[in-house]
Design a protein around this motif. Structure first.
Motif, PDB file in Angstrom:
ATOM      1  N   TYR A 147      11.380 -25.081  13.127  1.00  0.00           N
ATOM      2  CA  TYR A 147      11.706 -26.456  12.724  1.00  0.00           C
ATOM      3  C   TYR A 147      12.211 -26.495  11.282  1.00  0.00           C
ATOM      4  CZ  TYR A 147       9.969 -29.140  16.752  1.00  0.00           C
ATOM      5  OH  TYR A 147       9.816 -29.700  17.991  1.00  0.00           O
ATOM      6  N   THR A 148      11.562 -25.755  10.402  1.00  0.00           N
ATOM      7  CA  THR A 148      11.967 -25.748   9.002  1.00  0.00           C
ATOM      8  C   THR A 148      13.348 -25.127   8.833  1.00  0.00           C
ATOM      9  OG1 THR A 148       9.668 -25.679   8.256  1.00  0.00           O
ATOM     10  CG2 THR A 148      11.352 -24.955   6.685  1.00  0.00           C
ATOM     11  N   GLU A 149      13.596 -24.047   9.545  1.00  0.00           N
ATOM     12  CA  GLU A 149      14.890 -23.359   9.424  1.00  0.00           C
ATOM     13  C   GLU A 149      16.054 -24.242   9.863  1.00  0.00           C
ATOM     14  OE1 GLU A 149      14.371 -19.860  11.730  1.00  0.00           O
ATOM     15  OE2 GLU A 149      13.001 -18.897  10.291  1.00  0.00           O
ATOM     16  N   VAL A 150      15.842 -25.101  10.873  1.00  0.00           N
ATOM     17  CA  VAL A 150      16.943 -25.933  11.372  1.00  0.00           C
ATOM     18  C   VAL A 150      16.951 -27.322  10.740  1.00  0.00           C
ATOM     19  CG1 VAL A 150      17.013 -24.683  13.552  1.00  0.00           C
ATOM     20  CG2 VAL A 150      15.649 -26.783  13.384  1.00  0.00           C
ATOM     21  N   GLY A 151      16.085 -27.547   9.728  1.00  0.00           N
ATOM     22  CA  GLY A 151      16.113 -28.812   8.998  1.00  0.00           C
ATOM     23  C   GLY A 151      15.322 -29.936   9.608  1.00  0.00           C
ATOM     24  N   LEU A 152      14.366 -29.626  10.513  1.00  0.00           N
ATOM     25  CA  LEU A 152      13.586 -30.670  11.167  1.00  0.00           C
ATOM     26  C   LEU A 152      12.246 -30.950  10.488  1.00  0.00           C
ATOM     27  CD1 LEU A 152      14.174 -29.827  14.946  1.00  0.00           C
ATOM     28  CD2 LEU A 152      14.974 -31.853  13.719  1.00  0.00           C
TER      29      LEU A 152
END
Length: 397
Positions: A147-152
């Motif tokens: 989630y963090t890697e894709v900006g969520l």
């Protein structure tokens, strides 16, 4: 501004304990209310003696995840109108939720997936059993790293909207097969997007027209208007976010007031409100869905919302906070056994709070409701709120 009924109850022990937390610089201040039935029998604001540590009835508060209560109620209003069924696949309304993948048990990468055995149902979203995540609650987990890697991750993501959140979580793997476990998540923001689709209208507009305006919640919104900036409460950071009992608090700068609505009207955590406003909402809920001559929900719908909707044996679980004997309904957590020091009348209590310390719990067996609020990040499931609840049960439960 808020009428208090004399119930001949002595809440001195509550005030002394909450003032202790303030004096120890564990929380900056707190606002407290206790209701018997729908009557407010206790209301008190405690502070540290400075403007930054003072709250009033109409101080504007960051509700964070207490927003989820209001979003879930409006969703169930639409359910009563026949706009959707709880067992409808989400993909019927948000097509990107078709053909989802799920992380395999023990997966070490986002590519280690298997097909979902069944679709995500709307009841899964409302009960946080869809397999979604949040990106920050368990930061070392694979799903939160994805989630963090894709900006969520709401704490680090930029430019999020209800559409980008819904589309984004549909594009990454699920943490588990839908309906098989519980994980706190962005699911209520997907519910907010569903509300937009069903109503063909902006989410914030729907919330204002269906809930806030009829209940007289004039200060509840997804922004602080410039004319209300002087009423915005001060947020504090603790000395040690991981240890709630380490003294020390630092005041944070206020968010800027704004004349326009934010791009992300977060159904899971975006509201600003006041004690006056949210008490009107809570009194409607504990009154069986009716308030001041207007019905918002049927009593049977509220009973459904506070019933367990998790799979057998599944309970609410956080990596940091312990919430034993807690299951989840449709927007509310529910208590299946008394907490430490609580009476049997605490069973069936339904509740939720917000990350900055906005706690609301309703105990139908005791006809008792408690509200305990601060603005401390983090303040969810902090010892001060558990002490408040235990003492209120001792006095009025």
């Amino acid at each position: 501004m808020i009428d208090v009924t004399d119930a001949d109850l002595d809440f001195t022990a509550v005030e002394e304990r909450m003032q202790w937390y303030i004096d120890q610089e564990l929380v900056p201040y707190c606002s407290m209310a206790v209701l018997k039935g729908t009557d407010i029998v206790y209301l008190r604001h405690l502070g540290g003696g400075t403007p930054e540590t003072t709250l009033t009835d109409d101080s504007i508060l960051r509700m964070h995840s207490s927003t989820k209560l209001a979003t879930s109620v409006v969703a169930m209003m639409l359910h009563e109108e026949g706009r959707f069924g709880l067992d409808d696949p989400v993909a019927e309304y948000l097509p990107l939720f078709a053909d989802l993948s799920v992380l395999r048990p023990g997966a070490t990468s986002a590519e280690d997936v298997e097909p979902a055995n069944e679709p995500i149902l709307i009841r899964h979203l409302l009960s946080h059993s869809a397999g979604l995540s949040y990106g920050f609650v368990d930061p070392t987990s694979l799903i939160d790293r994805i989630y963090t890697e894709v900006g969520l991750n709401p704490l680090t993501g930029r430019g999020l909207t209800l559409t980008s959140v819904a589309d984004g979580v549909a594009a990454v793997p699920l943490a588990y097969q839908p309906g098989t476990s519980w994980r706190y998540s962005l699911a209520t923001d997907v519910v907010a997007k569903l509300i937009e689709v069903l109503c063909e209208a902006n989410f914030g507009t729907v919330m204002r027209e269906r809930l806030f305006a009829p209940l007289g919640m004039v200060d509840t919104d997804f922004r602080v208007a410039p004319e209300n900036a002087d009423r915005l409460s001060t947020m504090f950071n603790p000395a040690d976010p991981l240890d709630p009992m380490v003294p020390g608090l630092t005041a944070l700068p206020h968010e800027p007031a704004r004349p326009d609505q934010p791009a992300w009207q977060s159904g899971g955590g975006g509201l600003f409100s006041t004690l006056v406003d949210y008490l009107a909402f809570i009194r409607m809920v504990i009154n069986g869905g009716e308030w001041e001559g207007r019905r918002y929900l049927q009593a049977e719908t509220l009973e459904l919302m506070r019933s367990n909707h998790l799979a057998p044996g599944v309970e609410v679980e956080f990596p940091v906070w312990s919430m034993p004997h807690t299951t989840f309904g449709l927007g509310f957590a529910r208590k299946d056994a008394p907490g430490r020091g609580e009476p049997d009348t605490a069973v069936d209590e339904y509740h939720w709070g917000g990350l900055a310390g906005t706690h609301f719990w309703m105990a139908p067996r005791a006809e008792l409701t408690g509200v305990c609020i601060t603005q401390r990040m983090p303040g969810f499931f902090h010892p001060f709120s558990r002490d408040f609840k235990r003492l209120v049960y001792d006095i009025a439960g």
